[in-house]
Scaffold this active site. Structure first.
Site, PDB file in Angstrom:
ATOM      1  N   HIS A  57       1.778  41.402  58.113  1.00 16.97           N
ATOM      2  CA  HIS A  57       1.987  42.657  57.384  1.00 16.97           C
ATOM      3  C   HIS A  57       3.219  42.556  56.476  1.00 16.97           C
ATOM      4  O   HIS A  57       4.157  43.345  56.567  1.00 16.97           O
ATOM      5  CB  HIS A  57       2.135  43.818  58.378  1.00 16.97           C
ATOM      6  CG  HIS A  57       1.772  45.138  57.784  1.00 16.97           C
ATOM      7  ND1 HIS A  57       1.024  46.100  58.439  1.00 16.97           N
ATOM      8  CD2 HIS A  57       2.071  45.667  56.587  1.00 16.97           C
ATOM      9  CE1 HIS A  57       0.880  47.158  57.665  1.00 16.97           C
ATOM     10  NE2 HIS A  57       1.510  46.937  56.536  1.00 16.97           N
TER      11      HIS A  57
ATOM     12  N   GLY B  81      -7.507  51.048  43.517  1.00 22.93           N
ATOM     13  CA  GLY B  81      -6.422  51.968  43.131  1.00 22.93           C
ATOM     14  C   GLY B  81      -5.271  51.152  42.597  1.00 22.93           C
ATOM     15  O   GLY B  81      -5.480  50.133  41.925  1.00 22.93           O
ATOM     16  N   ARG B  82      -4.047  51.560  42.935  1.00 18.96           N
ATOM     17  CA  ARG B  82      -2.861  50.891  42.365  1.00 18.96           C
ATOM     18  C   ARG B  82      -2.811  49.414  42.727  1.00 18.96           C
ATOM     19  O   ARG B  82      -2.693  48.537  41.864  1.00 18.96           O
ATOM     20  CB  ARG B  82      -1.605  51.612  42.855  1.00 18.96           C
ATOM     21  CG  ARG B  82      -1.487  53.059  42.365  1.00 18.96           C
ATOM     22  CD  ARG B  82      -0.289  53.756  42.966  1.00 18.96           C
ATOM     23  NE  ARG B  82      -0.539  54.079  44.380  1.00 18.96           N
ATOM     24  CZ  ARG B  82      -0.684  55.325  44.824  1.00 18.96           C
ATOM     25  NH1 ARG B  82      -0.622  56.352  43.994  1.00 18.96           N
ATOM     26  NH2 ARG B  82      -0.901  55.572  46.120  1.00 18.96           N
TER      27      ARG B  82
ATOM     28  N   GLU C  20      -1.692  45.524  65.700  1.00 15.33           N
ATOM     29  CA  GLU C  20      -0.513  44.859  65.128  1.00 15.33           C
ATOM     30  C   GLU C  20       0.650  45.097  66.081  1.00 15.33           C
ATOM     31  O   GLU C  20       0.898  46.219  66.475  1.00 15.33           O
ATOM     32  CB  GLU C  20      -0.175  45.443  63.748  1.00 15.33           C
ATOM     33  CG  GLU C  20      -1.142  45.014  62.678  1.00 15.33           C
ATOM     34  CD  GLU C  20      -0.720  45.474  61.276  1.00 15.33           C
ATOM     35  OE1 GLU C  20       0.420  45.909  61.088  1.00 15.33           O
ATOM     36  OE2 GLU C  20      -1.572  45.398  60.400  1.00 15.33           O
TER      37      GLU C  20
ATOM     38  N   GLY D 134       3.012  42.519  53.038  1.00 10.70           N
ATOM     39  CA  GLY D 134       2.666  42.859  51.653  1.00 10.70           C
ATOM     40  C   GLY D 134       3.818  43.384  50.830  1.00 10.70           C
ATOM     41  O   GLY D 134       4.035  42.982  49.693  1.00 10.70           O
TER      42      GLY D 134
ATOM     43  N   ARG E 286      -5.517  47.965  55.834  1.00  9.08           N
ATOM     44  CA  ARG E 286      -5.240  48.312  57.223  1.00  9.08           C
ATOM     45  C   ARG E 286      -6.214  47.562  58.126  1.00  9.08           C
ATOM     46  O   ARG E 286      -7.398  47.422  57.800  1.00  9.08           O
ATOM     47  CB  ARG E 286      -5.395  49.833  57.436  1.00  9.08           C
ATOM     48  CG  ARG E 286      -4.261  50.681  56.861  1.00  9.08           C
ATOM     49  CD  ARG E 286      -2.941  50.484  57.604  1.00  9.08           C
ATOM     50  NE  ARG E 286      -1.863  51.355  57.101  1.00  9.08           N
ATOM     51  CZ  ARG E 286      -0.960  50.965  56.212  1.00  9.08           C
ATOM     52  NH1 ARG E 286      -1.043  49.771  55.655  1.00  9.08           N
ATOM     53  NH2 ARG E 286       0.022  51.776  55.839  1.00  9.08           N
TER      54      ARG E 286
ATOM     55  N   ARG F  38     -13.975  55.647  45.669  1.00  6.41           N
ATOM     56  CA  ARG F  38     -14.357  57.056  45.814  1.00  6.41           C
ATOM     57  C   ARG F  38     -14.616  57.644  44.435  1.00  6.41           C
ATOM     58  O   ARG F  38     -15.510  58.440  44.223  1.00  6.41           O
ATOM     59  CB  ARG F  38     -13.226  57.841  46.484  1.00  6.41           C
ATOM     60  CG  ARG F  38     -13.195  57.738  47.975  1.00  6.41           C
ATOM     61  CD  ARG F  38     -12.850  59.087  48.613  1.00  6.41           C
ATOM     62  NE  ARG F  38     -12.978  58.964  50.046  1.00  6.41           N
ATOM     63  CZ  ARG F  38     -11.986  58.545  50.834  1.00  6.41           C
ATOM     64  NH1 ARG F  38     -10.808  58.229  50.300  1.00  6.41           N
ATOM     65  NH2 ARG F  38     -12.161  58.426  52.127  1.00  6.41           N
TER      66      ARG F  38
END
Ligand SMILES: NC(=O)C1=CN([C@@H]2O[C@H](COP(=O)(O)OP(=O)(O)OC[C@H]3O[C@@H](n4cnc5c(N)ncnc54)[C@H](O)[C@@H]3O)[C@@H](O)[C@H]2O)C=CC1
Ligand SMILES: O=C(O)C(=O)CO
Length: 327
Positions: free
Chosen positions: A285, A154-155, A266, A287, A237, A177
């Site tokens: 985490h 995706g993005r 986490e 990003g 995730r 998907r």
């Protein structure tokens, strides 16, 4: 309209809310207990929600029928029961696009760090073991012309594929998907089955949006089918991978290495044995952790709540179908 913001966000977002005449409540201290968080939710109209530790599930919505909208300070919305939000006609805003480059940069960073064993070599220097020049010690692998497999193109996945192809002329394969025609045209990406993705990837990078039914999809049955030189990257995730299985695959050198920006749980327990391996790089985490991305997320979250306060559609909504439902 009273807005509960559960953690500090860049001031730009708060100023936007106040300039639009919304009343903003930010608790004095940050690490709220569940009860504190719930009590603040009960005394406000909408939430600007930071982080994923508090779940917007059926119980929450039953306890807080006063909440009419939620603006997430994230693009991921796996901590929200979207079906229940739709049932209650509650729009859930999120923050796509503004963090796609930053997050893909971390996946790209992890890919290179693991390929060139940066963590291991940095630890050697820090512990005073620079060592003599040894032509055969702690060698990395090059990425030029290798195959990057993207699970969930995706993005963010698209940005990761684009920069990997530009920097290392990597061949892009993906499993999604839905087919991503833009990626196929712009990056010559090839849609493959999940099994082909696992078997053919030299680097396997996870960028899908997580759903509970995909919990631990990446486990021993997957790792044992990957190439021995394969690098596993997860910036999506932590729920996507079985961390014990990943440890075993890494410890037994079934795969080359792993780069994680998300873990399970986490924060990761500092005693987790995966942190003791020399073929792993784990980040906390981060990003979206750039000034530009976090400001962009604050603006989007504020814009979503301001639109809601005016009776308008949220510009970026995780459940746009909520607007087409019969009232
Ligand atoms: N580490 C960090 O700080 C960050 C992590 N993220 C994570 O990255 C995820 C992706 O973000 P975007 O790229 O903006 O989302 P997106 O919705 O643009 O892309 C997700 C892609 O995954 C595909 N997908 C979903 N489930 C799949 C499945 N079971 N099999 C194959 N493909 C599947 C979808 O078709 C879609 O193309 C977020 O949901 C979030 O969990 C996002 C931002 C920061
Ligand atoms: O946006 C998300 O989904 C994150 O994980 C943090 O930015």
């Amino acid at each position: 309209m009273k807005v509960f913001v559960n953690k500090r966000i860049p001031e730009i977002g708060i100023h936007m809310l106040k300039d639009a005449g919304l009343e903003v409540f930010i608790p004095e201290h940050e690490n709220l207990s569940h009860d504190e968080w719930l009590s603040y939710c009960k005394s406000n109209d909408v939430i600007l929600s930071v982080g994923g530790e508090f779940k917007y599930d059926k119980d929450f919505f039953a306890e807080c029928p006063n909440i009419k909208a939620i603006a997430l300070y994230s693009v991921g919305f796996d901590h929200v029961d979207i079906q229940e939000a739709n049932h209650r006609h509650i729009p859930v805003g999120n923050t796509p696009d503004v963090l796609s480059r930053a997050t893909s940069d971390v996946a790209f960073l992890l890919m290179q760090s693991v390929a060139r064993r940066a963590s291991y070599n940095f630890e050697k220097v820090k512990s005073g073991n620079w060592g003599d020049f040894d032509p055969l010690h702690a060698l990395g692998q090059e990425l030029y012309g290798k195959t990057l497999g993207v699970f969930g193109l995706g993005r963010i996945g698209f940005e990761m594929a684009k920069k990997s192809q530009k920097a290392f002329d990597m061949n892009i394969i993906y499993h999604n998907r839905h087919q991503n025609k833009e990626a196929e045209e712009e990056l010559n990406a090839t849609y493959v089955s999940f099994e082909e993705l696992i078997a053919q990837s030299d680097v396997l990078s996870i960028h899908a949006n997580f759903r509970l039914e995909q919990k631990e999809l990446f486990n021993t049955s997957v790792f044992e089918k990957m190439k021995e030189n394969a690098i596993f990257i997860n910036t999506a995730r932590g729920g996507f991978h079985n961390q014990k299985d990943l440890y075993n695959a890494l410890a037994e050198k079934k795969i080359w290495g792993a780069g994680l920006d998300v873990t399970n749980p986490e924060p990761i327990f500092k005693e987790d044995p995966i942190l003791g391996l020399s073929n792993v790089c784990v980040l906390p985490h981060i990003g979206s952790a750039t000034i530009e991305a976090r400001n962009g997320m604050a603006k989007l979250a504020a814009e979503n709540l301001i639109a809601f306060s005016k009776g308008e559609k949220m510009p970026t909504c995780a459940n746009p179908e909520v607007y087409s439902q019969n009232s």
